[in-house]
Design an enzyme around this catalytic site. Sequence first.
Site, mmCIF file in Angstrom:
data_model
loop_
_atom_site.group_PDB
_atom_site.id
_atom_site.type_symbol
_atom_site.label_atom_id
_atom_site.label_comp_id
_atom_site.label_asym_id
_atom_site.label_seq_id
_atom_site.Cartn_x
_atom_site.Cartn_y
_atom_site.Cartn_z
ATOM 1 N NE ARG A 10 -0.672 -0.241 4.939
ATOM 2 C CZ ARG A 10 -0.945 0.361 6.094
ATOM 3 N NH1 ARG A 10 -1.850 1.309 6.146
ATOM 4 N NH2 ARG A 10 -0.340 -0.016 7.199
ATOM 5 C CD GLU A 58 -16.764 2.877 1.210
ATOM 6 O OE1 GLU A 58 -18.011 2.792 1.269
ATOM 7 O OE2 GLU A 58 -16.063 3.121 2.207
ATOM 8 C CG PHE A 83 -14.909 -0.912 2.481
ATOM 9 C CD1 PHE A 83 -15.801 -1.768 3.131
ATOM 10 C CD2 PHE A 83 -13.860 -0.381 3.199
ATOM 11 C CE1 PHE A 83 -15.651 -2.058 4.481
ATOM 12 C CE2 PHE A 83 -13.702 -0.666 4.556
ATOM 13 C CZ PHE A 83 -14.599 -1.505 5.199
ATOM 14 C CG ASP A 117 -9.033 -3.171 11.481
ATOM 15 O OD1 ASP A 117 -8.930 -2.796 12.664
ATOM 16 O OD2 ASP A 117 -8.926 -2.405 10.501
ATOM 17 N NE ARG A 167 -2.951 -2.401 9.254
ATOM 18 C CZ ARG A 167 -2.513 -2.924 10.406
ATOM 19 N NH1 ARG A 167 -2.356 -4.224 10.528
ATOM 20 N NH2 ARG A 167 -2.247 -2.148 11.430
#
Lengths: 312, 280
Positions: A10, A58, A83, A117, A167
């Site tokens: 990312r 989104e 998303f 998460d 990530r």
Amino acid sequence: MADVKKIATRESYGNALKELGAEFPDLVVLDADLAEATKTGVFKKAFPERHIDCGIAECNMVGIAAGLATVGKIPFVSSFAMFAAGRAFEQVRNSVGYPHLNVKIGATHAGITVGEDGASHQCNEDLALMRTIPGMVVMCPSDDIEAKAAVRAAIEHEGPVYIRFGRAAVPVFNDTPDFKFEIGKGRVVREGKDVTIVATGICVDSAIGAAEKLAADGIDAEVINICTIKPLDEELILASAKKTGKVVTVEEHSVIGGLGSAVCDCLAEKLPTPVKKIGMYDVFGESGSAAALVEKYGLDAAGVYKSVKEWM
Amino acid sequence: MNNLELKKRANDVRKGIVTAVHSAKAGHPGGSLSAADMYTFLYFEEMNIDPADPKKADRDRFVLSKGHTAPGLYSTLANRGYFSVEDLKTLRKLGSYLQGHPCMQHIPGVDMSSGSLGQGISTAVGMALGAKLDNKDFRVYTLLGDGEIQEGQVWEAAMFAGHRQLDNLVVIVDNNGLQIDGAIDEVCSPYPIDKKFEAFNFHVINIDAHDFDAIRAALNEAKATKGMPTCIVMHSTKGKGVSFMEGKAGWHGKAPNDEEYAIAMADLAKIDEELAKEEA
């Protein structure tokens, strides 16, 4: 091995956009309140007027990108894979895919390495979803070098492109003088004759590590890095499968619909070959560190080694 | 173009709608007919377009967010000269470029593919934003159904357009009051439509959808409005112009049979006669 450079793809995404911003004046970047996390913040800083924050919406963001593409812009839609590919799937299909618009989707935080998460944000389905859209190019780069090359290739390609970024920081191993990137072309990163391991994204590094362990056991594995899931480099996979007669696929994604399925689609039709798929076996992920999750779900070098060894 | 001319064109557009849907044996006449006067005004009077050069740079754009009323758009484009009126009879047939819902790749004059409700407005917002980014002065028009605004994406788009002060954007809501399952205020009421768009920082104008003076005045007012997008809520009659279709939810997505087609065309012929008398 102490000094292996590690960068999250990312980060590579944001840096590539910033580096290419001056060269491509029509490049615009859209975010849905996640510019800090998608790492497009560096682009925003360099080209504030070309960064569009759409707020937490989104579906609308994808539509805005489609509209921008019709008037000559090259929009990059940035959000988490969950998303971008999940929530906005139908917008990507109908507003971008069906009219074949020049929209690029930069989907970060894909797979279980999202980590803490947990399952709601760990998208293991995006490659499957995006593969089904006619005309969509689907890429999943393995490290910083390849991720940046994929962003450039996406800009130079006319039409919709989905790129998956992670990530967690991952080792950089494509920094070799002969590195060349082309959409639709895979690369043999280790030659072997006993089994072919086809991997994508962060799992390429695991596959290389597994191949080294297998070598110690006298198993000579060929490792193929497939960055472009669609269109798939069938020629390369078929040639290797013909040589080794056994194929393993490794991906940080569901074994339903992703790289493993794409490879099986190809082999079943053109060269029936035994295949072992390594990935997420029809389960949701869970909270934990990226490293712990990769270990638990058998996607690290040790896990891939174990699966291949048992299967062979 | 004066109002009488516009009325004649609009009646031709209506004939094309009924003919296309009859020939296809499927399609959406009700919402096509309710918006026929707006389509006509936009393409014959309002928009900076050129049928001989459908992709003209910096032309005004139109996005049919309520894409199921494609027969209305197609008939208008055909009557405006983008393609042959005769081709309307190929609507929805295998091999025809006139797809069931607008397809920008194959239909001259269609600026955006649409049909999945709620998505068109976002793309129109993107076009308007693109014009602003490049300091271009083209305008963007999008037509939504009043049932369509039940889609949440419409309000995501409205929030963004209001926030970005896109005064080159005109959102038109065709308020014919009916959707497939019945009256919109019985299914899931979107009222008050005007107050909702006002709350999203739009300049809002309510008009009679079948009054060309009102349409002209509203679009002029939209152009004069700076610093915010405009929403025109046009109060219309679903099926307008065809006696047995007017105000009937059942004619949302149904084609007339041969007998009904004859009656519909006779209704529209009568309007032509009245307009001829008016002219004389």
